[in-house]
Design an enzyme around this catalytic site. Structure first.
Site, PDB file in Angstrom:
ATOM      1  N   HIS A  57      -4.663  -3.213   5.784  1.00 52.23           N
ATOM      2  CA  HIS A  57      -4.627  -4.118   4.623  1.00 52.23           C
ATOM      3  C   HIS A  57      -6.195  -3.723   3.634  1.00 52.23           C
ATOM      4  O   HIS A  57      -6.313  -5.027   3.944  1.00 52.23           O
ATOM      5  CB  HIS A  57      -3.996  -5.136   4.327  1.00 52.23           C
ATOM      6  N   ASP A  89       0.887  -1.360  -0.301  1.00 54.79           N
ATOM      7  CA  ASP A  89       0.239  -0.212   0.163  1.00 54.79           C
ATOM      8  C   ASP A  89       1.039   1.419  -0.002  1.00 54.79           C
ATOM      9  O   ASP A  89       0.870   2.361  -0.644  1.00 54.79           O
ATOM     10  CB  ASP A  89      -1.450  -0.016   1.124  1.00 54.79           C
TER      11      ASP A  89
HETATM   12  P1  NAD Z   1      -1.541 -18.713  -4.390  1.00 54.99           P
HETATM   13  O1  NAD Z   1      -3.228 -19.402  -4.353  1.00 54.99           O
HETATM   14  O2  NAD Z   1      -0.962 -18.592  -6.095  1.00 54.99           O
HETATM   15  O3  NAD Z   1      -0.497 -19.708  -3.357  1.00 54.99           O
HETATM   16  C1  NAD Z   1      -1.156 -20.037  -2.624  1.00 54.99           C
HETATM   17  C2  NAD Z   1      -0.552 -21.029  -1.659  1.00 54.99           C
HETATM   18  O4  NAD Z   1      -0.495 -21.477  -0.172  1.00 54.99           O
HETATM   19  C3  NAD Z   1      -0.311 -21.787  -2.672  1.00 54.99           C
HETATM   20  O5  NAD Z   1       0.348 -22.919  -3.094  1.00 54.99           O
HETATM   21  C4  NAD Z   1      -1.234 -23.370  -1.064  1.00 54.99           C
HETATM   22  O6  NAD Z   1      -0.634 -24.638  -1.435  1.00 54.99           O
HETATM   23  C5  NAD Z   1      -0.618 -22.473  -0.493  1.00 54.99           C
HETATM   24  N1  NAD Z   1      -1.206 -22.383   1.298  1.00 54.99           N
HETATM   25  C6  NAD Z   1      -2.085 -22.574   1.465  1.00 54.99           C
HETATM   26  N2  NAD Z   1      -2.597 -23.094   2.990  1.00 54.99           N
HETATM   27  C7  NAD Z   1      -1.153 -23.016   3.588  1.00 54.99           C
HETATM   28  C8  NAD Z   1      -0.910 -23.627   4.487  1.00 54.99           C
HETATM   29  N3  NAD Z   1      -1.418 -23.617   5.890  1.00 54.99           N
HETATM   30  N4  NAD Z   1       1.090 -23.609   4.794  1.00 54.99           N
HETATM   31  C9  NAD Z   1       1.304 -23.162   3.653  1.00 54.99           C
HETATM   32  N5  NAD Z   1       1.016 -23.306   2.545  1.00 54.99           N
HETATM   33  C10 NAD Z   1      -0.109 -22.707   1.758  1.00 54.99           C
HETATM   34  O7  NAD Z   1      -1.611 -17.112  -3.402  1.00 54.99           O
HETATM   35  P2  NAD Z   1      -1.120 -15.997  -3.921  1.00 54.99           P
HETATM   36  O8  NAD Z   1      -1.362 -14.632  -4.671  1.00 54.99           O
HETATM   37  O9  NAD Z   1       0.444 -16.443  -3.434  1.00 54.99           O
HETATM   38  O10 NAD Z   1      -1.077 -14.933  -2.087  1.00 54.99           O
HETATM   39  C11 NAD Z   1      -1.340 -15.637  -0.817  1.00 54.99           C
HETATM   40  C12 NAD Z   1      -1.798 -14.556   0.050  1.00 54.99           C
HETATM   41  O11 NAD Z   1      -1.092 -13.525  -0.444  1.00 54.99           O
HETATM   42  C13 NAD Z   1      -2.870 -14.328  -0.629  1.00 54.99           C
HETATM   43  O12 NAD Z   1      -4.270 -14.470   0.918  1.00 54.99           O
HETATM   44  C14 NAD Z   1      -3.152 -13.388  -0.689  1.00 54.99           C
HETATM   45  O13 NAD Z   1      -4.553 -12.968  -1.214  1.00 54.99           O
HETATM   46  C15 NAD Z   1      -2.296 -12.776  -0.397  1.00 54.99           C
HETATM   47  N6  NAD Z   1      -1.883 -11.285  -0.662  1.00 54.99           N
HETATM   48  C16 NAD Z   1      -1.582 -10.123   0.744  1.00 54.99           C
HETATM   49  C17 NAD Z   1      -0.819  -9.364   0.132  1.00 54.99           C
HETATM   50  C18 NAD Z   1      -0.375  -7.905   1.092  1.00 54.99           C
HETATM   51  O14 NAD Z   1      -0.535  -6.681   0.109  1.00 54.99           O
HETATM   52  N7  NAD Z   1      -1.113  -8.260   1.969  1.00 54.99           N
HETATM   53  C19 NAD Z   1      -0.554  -8.934  -1.936  1.00 54.99           C
HETATM   54  C20 NAD Z   1      -1.649  -9.620  -2.643  1.00 54.99           C
HETATM   55  C21 NAD Z   1      -2.010 -11.281  -1.892  1.00 54.99           C
HETATM   56  C1  LMR Z   2      -2.968  -6.625  -2.899  1.00 52.93           C
HETATM   57  O1  LMR Z   2      -3.840  -5.967  -2.343  1.00 52.93           O
HETATM   58  O2  LMR Z   2      -3.220  -6.752  -4.527  1.00 52.93           O
HETATM   59  C2  LMR Z   2      -3.652  -7.686  -1.970  1.00 52.93           C
HETATM   60  O3  LMR Z   2      -4.217  -7.536  -0.957  1.00 52.93           O
HETATM   61  C3  LMR Z   2      -3.957  -8.641  -3.231  1.00 52.93           C
HETATM   62  C4  LMR Z   2      -6.330  -8.783  -2.643  1.00 52.93           C
HETATM   63  O4  LMR Z   2      -6.692  -9.522  -2.712  1.00 52.93           O
HETATM   64  O5  LMR Z   2      -6.251  -7.309  -2.902  1.00 52.93           O
END
Ligand code: NAD
Ligand code: LMR
Length: 324
Positions: free
Chosen positions: A188, A160
């Site tokens: 967030h 952000d």
């Molecule tokens: P993705 O679905 O591509 O990958 C997630 C992975 O996590 C999968 O491979 C899954 O098998 C694994 N997983 C699920 N449960 C698990 C556990 N208990 N232990 C270990 N691994 C586990 O998703 P992604 O695009 O990599 O996103 C991951 C997370 O990050 C999502 O929740 C997304 O919303 C979040 N995210 C947060 C931000 C932020 O700014 N905070 C930004 C982008 C994404």
């Molecule tokens: C983001 O801000 O890009 C991540 O938290 C993914 C989402 O769900 O928006």
């Protein structure tokens, strides 16, 4: 190179974010070019084979700093002796969802991981929760790790922060690196408050370089809803920018920064934020610790926006009371 490797855990190692993140860590972008690393990849059993494929590709990249790559579906093993943990593994949201809609599915992941961190991580463990809803997931992990100092549990609001810098730089016509003293308060989520009250470019207040209508009606909602916009346009949750922000967060925490950045961490009660809520706040970093920027004057407008984040995070905490 005689340094002992730092053990870095990445959960969700077969997922989209990890596919960018692991290469940056392996390149030395977190601990620096002289620090070898031991990668510990935690996944769910169904994704262990895919994680082996990721490890094969990491090996094929021949990074000199990578001394070992371990893959497991056992959190106790993964976090044993860990110095840094990127808790990424969690379901991402789809179109039309709020991040808090993920709480029921994702919240339960973070208690067991917090316990495993408490049981076996190294004394210098630093945790960054990326999996959404990140602030409340970090709260859950921290509650399960009573022996680890609370401030070692952080949630990612650096994306952000970076989004704010990028939108401002484009509007003002300057480089992102020229902008100082931006902060994104709160959760967030769409209540987050990207705040330019103290921001400057070349010593000039940003508030004099942009008009207030753009700030209130375009900038704030655009930054707060950028994750949803990426999902709409890309068809998938942000991944490379999230990995980049995660590296920025850990890099600055470990190596220090005099510039303000945003980290979400347990509040000490400052700025009207209820103690313990994992809240986005302005920090610098020194000697391996984030330091809250203290003594800022807060206007009624800011207080109102900060209060919206507090209320939302209290409601999320209430919703996961059984996990705390
Ligand atoms: P993705 O679905 O591509 O990958 C997630 C992975 O996590 C999968 O491979 C899954 O098998 C694994 N997983 C699920 N449960 C698990 C556990 N208990 N232990 C270990 N691994 C586990 O998703 P992604 O695009 O990599 O996103 C991951 C997370 O990050 C999502 O929740 C997304 O919303 C979040 N995210 C947060 C931000 C932020 O700014 N905070 C930004 C982008 C994404
Ligand atoms: C983001 O801000 O890009 C991540 O938290 C993914 C989402 O769900 O928006």
């Amino acid at each position: 190179m005689t340094n002992q490797p730092k053990k870095i855990v990445v959960t969700g190692a077969a997922g989209n974010i990890a596919y960018s993140l692991l290469w940056r860590i392996a390149n030395g972008d977190v601990y620096g070019p002289d620090q070898p690393v031991a990668l510990s990849l935690l996944e769910i059993p169904q994704a262990v084979e895919a994680t082996q494929g990721v490890a094969m590709e990491l090996n094929d990249s021949a990074f000199p700093l990578v001394k070992s790559i371990d893959i497991t579906d056992d959190a106790t093993k993964a976090f044993d002796g860990a110095n840094a943990a990127f808790l990424v593994g969690a379901q991402p949201r789809g179109k039309g969802m709020e991040r808090s809609d993920l709480l029921a599915a994702n919240g339960k992941i973070f208690g067991p991981q917090g316990k495993a961190i408490n049981a076996g991580a190294a004394d210098d463990i630093r945790v960054l929760v990326v999996g959404n809803p990140a602030n409340t997931n970090a709260l859950i992990a921290r509650h399960s790790a009573p022996d680890v100092p609370a401030e070692r549990f952080t949630a990612m609001m650096r994306l952000d922060h970076n989004r704010s810098l990028s939108q401002l730089a484009e509007k003002i016509g300057c480089g992102t690196e020229e902008i100082e003293n931006v902060v994104v308060w709160g959760n967030h989520s769409s209540t987050q408050f990207p705040d330019i009250t103290y921001a400057t470019v070349d010593g000039k207040p940003v508030s004099e370089l942009i008009d207030r209508d753009w700030y209130l009606n375009e900038f704030i909602p655009r930054v707060a809803k950028r994750g949803g916009e990426i999902i709409q346009v890309r068809g998938k949750s942000s991944a490379a920018s999230a990995a980049s922000a995660a590296v920025d967060h850990m890099h600055d925490w470990i190596q220090g920064t005099r510039k303000w950045v945003t980290s979400a961490f347990p509040s000490d009660g400052s700025y009207g934020i209820e103690e313990g809520l994992v809240f986005g706040q302005p920090v610098t970093a020194e000697n391996g610790e984030f330091k809250l920027v203290e003594g800022l004057e807060i206007s009624d407008f800011q207080r109102e926006r900060i209060a919206a984040g507090v209320e939302e995070l209290k409601a999320e905490r209430e919703a996961v009371a059984d996990l705390l």
